[in-house]
Motif scaffolding. Structure first.
Motif, PDB file in Angstrom:
ATOM      1  N   ALA A 121       0.838  -1.207   0.000  1.00 28.59           N
ATOM      2  CA  ALA A 121       0.000   0.000   0.000  1.00 28.59           C
ATOM      3  C   ALA A 121       0.866   1.247   0.000  1.00 28.59           C
ATOM      4  O   ALA A 121       0.520   2.257  -0.622  1.00 28.59           O
ATOM      5  CB  ALA A 121      -0.921  -0.006   1.216  1.00 28.59           C
ATOM      6  N   TYR A 146       1.970   1.841  -3.614  1.00 29.06           N
ATOM      7  CA  TYR A 146       0.815   2.161  -4.446  1.00 29.06           C
ATOM      8  C   TYR A 146       0.349   3.595  -4.193  1.00 29.06           C
ATOM      9  O   TYR A 146       0.165   4.389  -5.133  1.00 29.06           O
ATOM     10  CB  TYR A 146      -0.303   1.168  -4.134  1.00 29.06           C
ATOM     11  CG  TYR A 146      -1.488   1.215  -5.060  1.00 29.06           C
ATOM     12  CD1 TYR A 146      -1.395   0.744  -6.366  1.00 29.06           C
ATOM     13  CD2 TYR A 146      -2.715   1.712  -4.627  1.00 29.06           C
ATOM     14  CE1 TYR A 146      -2.489   0.775  -7.214  1.00 29.06           C
ATOM     15  CE2 TYR A 146      -3.807   1.742  -5.459  1.00 29.06           C
ATOM     16  CZ  TYR A 146      -3.698   1.272  -6.755  1.00 29.06           C
ATOM     17  OH  TYR A 146      -4.786   1.302  -7.596  1.00 29.06           O
ATOM     18  N   LEU A 147       0.172   3.941  -2.923  1.00 24.49           N
ATOM     19  CA  LEU A 147      -0.337   5.267  -2.597  1.00 24.49           C
ATOM     20  C   LEU A 147       0.699   6.348  -2.868  1.00 24.49           C
ATOM     21  O   LEU A 147       0.358   7.456  -3.303  1.00 24.49           O
ATOM     22  CB  LEU A 147      -0.786   5.319  -1.133  1.00 24.49           C
ATOM     23  CG  LEU A 147      -2.046   4.498  -0.821  1.00 24.49           C
ATOM     24  CD1 LEU A 147      -2.317   4.478   0.676  1.00 24.49           C
ATOM     25  CD2 LEU A 147      -3.260   5.052  -1.567  1.00 24.49           C
ATOM     26  N   VAL A 204      -7.540  -5.601  -2.492  1.00 22.03           N
ATOM     27  CA  VAL A 204      -6.793  -4.925  -1.440  1.00 22.03           C
ATOM     28  C   VAL A 204      -6.897  -5.777  -0.191  1.00 22.03           C
ATOM     29  O   VAL A 204      -8.002  -6.132   0.237  1.00 22.03           O
ATOM     30  CB  VAL A 204      -7.338  -3.505  -1.177  1.00 22.03           C
ATOM     31  CG1 VAL A 204      -6.597  -2.851  -0.013  1.00 22.03           C
ATOM     32  CG2 VAL A 204      -7.225  -2.652  -2.435  1.00 22.03           C
ATOM     33  N   ASP A 228      -8.117   3.535   1.875  1.00 19.86           N
ATOM     34  CA  ASP A 228      -7.589   4.531   0.940  1.00 19.86           C
ATOM     35  C   ASP A 228      -7.133   3.875  -0.359  1.00 19.86           C
ATOM     36  O   ASP A 228      -7.355   4.404  -1.454  1.00 19.86           O
ATOM     37  CB  ASP A 228      -6.405   5.273   1.569  1.00 19.86           C
ATOM     38  CG  ASP A 228      -6.819   6.260   2.649  1.00 19.86           C
ATOM     39  OD1 ASP A 228      -8.010   6.602   2.714  1.00 19.86           O
ATOM     40  OD2 ASP A 228      -5.943   6.676   3.434  1.00 19.86           O
ATOM     41  N   SER A 229      -6.483   2.712  -0.244  1.00 26.65           N
ATOM     42  CA  SER A 229      -5.976   2.007  -1.422  1.00 26.65           C
ATOM     43  C   SER A 229      -7.122   1.529  -2.302  1.00 26.65           C
ATOM     44  O   SER A 229      -7.090   1.667  -3.535  1.00 26.65           O
ATOM     45  CB  SER A 229      -5.113   0.818  -0.999  1.00 26.65           C
ATOM     46  OG  SER A 229      -4.008   1.238  -0.230  1.00 26.65           O
ATOM     47  N   THR A 247      -8.806   4.462  -3.989  1.00 28.11           N
ATOM     48  CA  THR A 247      -7.913   5.000  -5.017  1.00 28.11           C
ATOM     49  C   THR A 247      -7.973   4.140  -6.280  1.00 28.11           C
ATOM     50  O   THR A 247      -8.047   4.663  -7.400  1.00 28.11           O
ATOM     51  CB  THR A 247      -6.470   5.065  -4.481  1.00 28.11           C
ATOM     52  OG1 THR A 247      -6.399   6.032  -3.434  1.00 28.11           O
ATOM     53  CG2 THR A 247      -5.486   5.445  -5.580  1.00 28.11           C
ATOM     54  N   VAL A 272      -3.062  -5.049  -3.785  1.00 25.06           N
ATOM     55  CA  VAL A 272      -2.420  -4.074  -2.901  1.00 25.06           C
ATOM     56  C   VAL A 272      -2.456  -4.650  -1.487  1.00 25.06           C
ATOM     57  O   VAL A 272      -3.531  -4.915  -0.958  1.00 25.06           O
ATOM     58  CB  VAL A 272      -3.124  -2.709  -2.938  1.00 25.06           C
ATOM     59  CG1 VAL A 272      -2.399  -1.711  -2.024  1.00 25.06           C
ATOM     60  CG2 VAL A 272      -3.200  -2.169  -4.365  1.00 25.06           C
ATOM     61  N   SER A 314      -2.060  -4.323   2.368  1.00 27.37           N
ATOM     62  CA  SER A 314      -2.120  -3.264   3.374  1.00 27.37           C
ATOM     63  C   SER A 314      -2.377  -3.883   4.740  1.00 27.37           C
ATOM     64  O   SER A 314      -3.461  -3.748   5.317  1.00 27.37           O
ATOM     65  CB  SER A 314      -3.231  -2.263   3.018  1.00 27.37           C
ATOM     66  OG  SER A 314      -3.320  -1.264   4.000  1.00 27.37           O
TER      67      SER A 314
END
Length: 479
Positions: free
Chosen positions: A269, A272-273, A299, A308-309, A312, A403, A405
């Motif tokens: 994450a 990615y972010l 995710v 958030d990931s 997004t 992703v 996280s």
């Protein structure tokens, strides 16, 4: 302290009967395809009505529920009276980042959790964070933002390593006390996790930039592209400064160590972010950093960063986004508001499921994630029921991007390069109590590098406590 208890309101029933003011937001179907801010903020009259719900408690527990000790009743009463400028000044007595805190701090688990209005059956607490955001935004919109007054120069020089919430808060408090402050930031822009970790739709980058600029107006020097531990050692910094604060955060991503984890298309994450938020990968090729164009994204995780990931990925054009979490919805650590926003936008929750392996195609790219169903077992150390795998329940979800996280560890770059600091087994720096003092004279630390991955406001509280301790050290020389 607040003077909240000096005059009990005569209209108590009316205050209790006043409905909590809802904050307008972008339409879920529209916002899922743009990076504009989701929550649009309270209007002035709604903010006054919400502030009116405060009941002038004799012992306002909301103040102690705030990690930076904002006089919450004090600023609410000023908003109620329409004195927005006074309310901003009241908040900034203890918090230099109100526009940020009003957006991303988990007030529901802190100040609002102990609000006595919310303890009356069926009554929600005062929306403290929303009112805080309103006054900070009002100040900026009116062009009234001014740096707070700083004390006379002390002749002492302080280095802040890291420009996240802990570092920015520490820098602001030390500058107010008259110390010369220099921030060293490893990336090319200051703001730390506020900039690279939190998406634009939750925290606009212009707000972070404005807060950093305000510190510079207070005399704080910001040096970017300075990777302490590589470009300079801690010893070199100590030789040039009277004290150092380490706020380097928790930037080391964790993975699950399961088969297929090295396939292309699997990100942490953090990566990615950072690609999207700081490097503007959403605007590739106008920006230099690419990110995978995805149709189906998984995710893994259930916290705010996972949320958030996932959101997004949706905004980057994914048709389906699956949030895979090994516990139940009620056990997710993400803020309820963020979870509700994600569901409104169409994120699929795959609850009580856990990845056991990733499947790749002939080109070495992830094409599916194999998950196993989990069932609730006995409570673990966290008090939550331990998720236990259900035999024979494995199934695959077709994806082209994953992703991960599941948390982060402390940034090891500085501590592993001869810093001579006491650390815990996981690499977090050990401090003496809450004053931020480390095992090395003149070196203080706070935020995620000490606490582990935590919240913005807890990091700010740590930065504030360390600043007070640093000022004492710089003044007395006593370690």
């Amino acid at each position: 302290m607040s003077d909240a208890g000096t005059k009990a309101p005569r209209d108590l029933k009316q205050r209790y009967a006043t409905l909590r003011q809802e904050m307008p937001a972008q339409d879920p179907h529209q916002r899922g395809r743009n990076f504009g801010e989701v929550a649009l903020g309270l209007a002035a009259e709604a903010a006054r009505k919400e502030a009116y719900r405060c009941i002038y408690c004799k012992e306002p527990e909301c103040i102690s529920g705030c990690p930076v000790g904002i006089d919450i009743p004090g600023f609410l009463h000023l908003v109620e009276q329409g004195d927005f400028a006074g309310a901003v000044r009241k908040i900034k007595e203890t918090n230099v980042l109100p526009a940020i805190c009003g957006r991303v701090c988990p007030q529901e688990d802190q100040c609002e959790k102990v609000c006595k209005v919310g303890q009356k059956k069926g009554n929600p607490p005062v929306a403290i964070g929303r009112v805080e955001r309103f006054v900070a935004d009002w100040e900026r919109a009116q062009g009234l933002v001014q740096p707070p007054a700083c004390g006379p120069p002390t002749g002492k020089r302080v280095a802040i390593v890291g420009s996240g919430p802990a570092g920015l808060t520490c820098a602001g408090d030390l500058a107010r006390r008259g110390h010369a402050v220099t921030i060293f930031e490893a990336l090319h822009q200051a703001g730390g996790v506020l900039l690279y970790g939190i998406p634009e739709f939750r925290l606009p980058k212009a707000i972070v930039g404005a807060e950093v600029a305000l510190l510079e107006r207070m005399g704080v020097e910001v040096r970017v592209n300075e990777v302490i531990g590589l470009t300079r050692s801690l010893a070199e910094i100590l030789a040039a400064f009277d004290a150092v604060f380490l706020g380097t955060g928790a930037g080391l991503p964790y993975f699950m160590d399961i088969p297929g984890e090295t396939l292309n298309g699997i990100y942490s994450a953090n990566e990615y972010l950072t690609r999207v938020n700081l490097m503007r990968a959403y605007d590739f090729p106008s920006a230099d950093t690419p990110v995978a164009k995805s149709r189906r994204v998984a995710v893994v995780g259930g916290g705010n960063v996972a949320m958030d990931s996932a959101r997004t990925a949706l905004r980057l054009g994914a048709e389906d986004v699956y949030l895979i979490y090994r516990r139940s919805r009620d056990e997710m650590p993400a803020r309820r508001e963020e979870l509700e926003h994600a569901e409104e936008e169409g994120i699929h929750l795959e609850l009580l499921r856990n990845p056991v392996r990733y499947v790749g195609d002939e080109k070495g790219r992830v094409c599916a994630v194999a998950c196993i169903t989990m069932a609730h077992g006995e409570p673990d150390a966290s008090g939550r029921r331990r998720p236990m795998p259900v035999a024979g329940s494995e199934r695959e979800i077709e994806v082209d991007t994953v992703v991960v996280s599941i948390g982060n560890g402390p940034n090891p770059l500085l501590t592993r390069r001869g810093a001579d600091l006491e650390t815990r087994k996981g690499g977090n720096i050990v401090t003496k109590g809450e004053n931020g003092r480390t095992s090395k004279r003149g070196v203080f630390a706070g935020g995620d590098i000490v606490l582990g991955a935590a919240t913005v406001i807890l990091a700010m509280g740590a930065g504030k406590a360390a600043a007070a301790s640093m000022d004492e050290y710089l003044t007395t020389g006593v370690w």
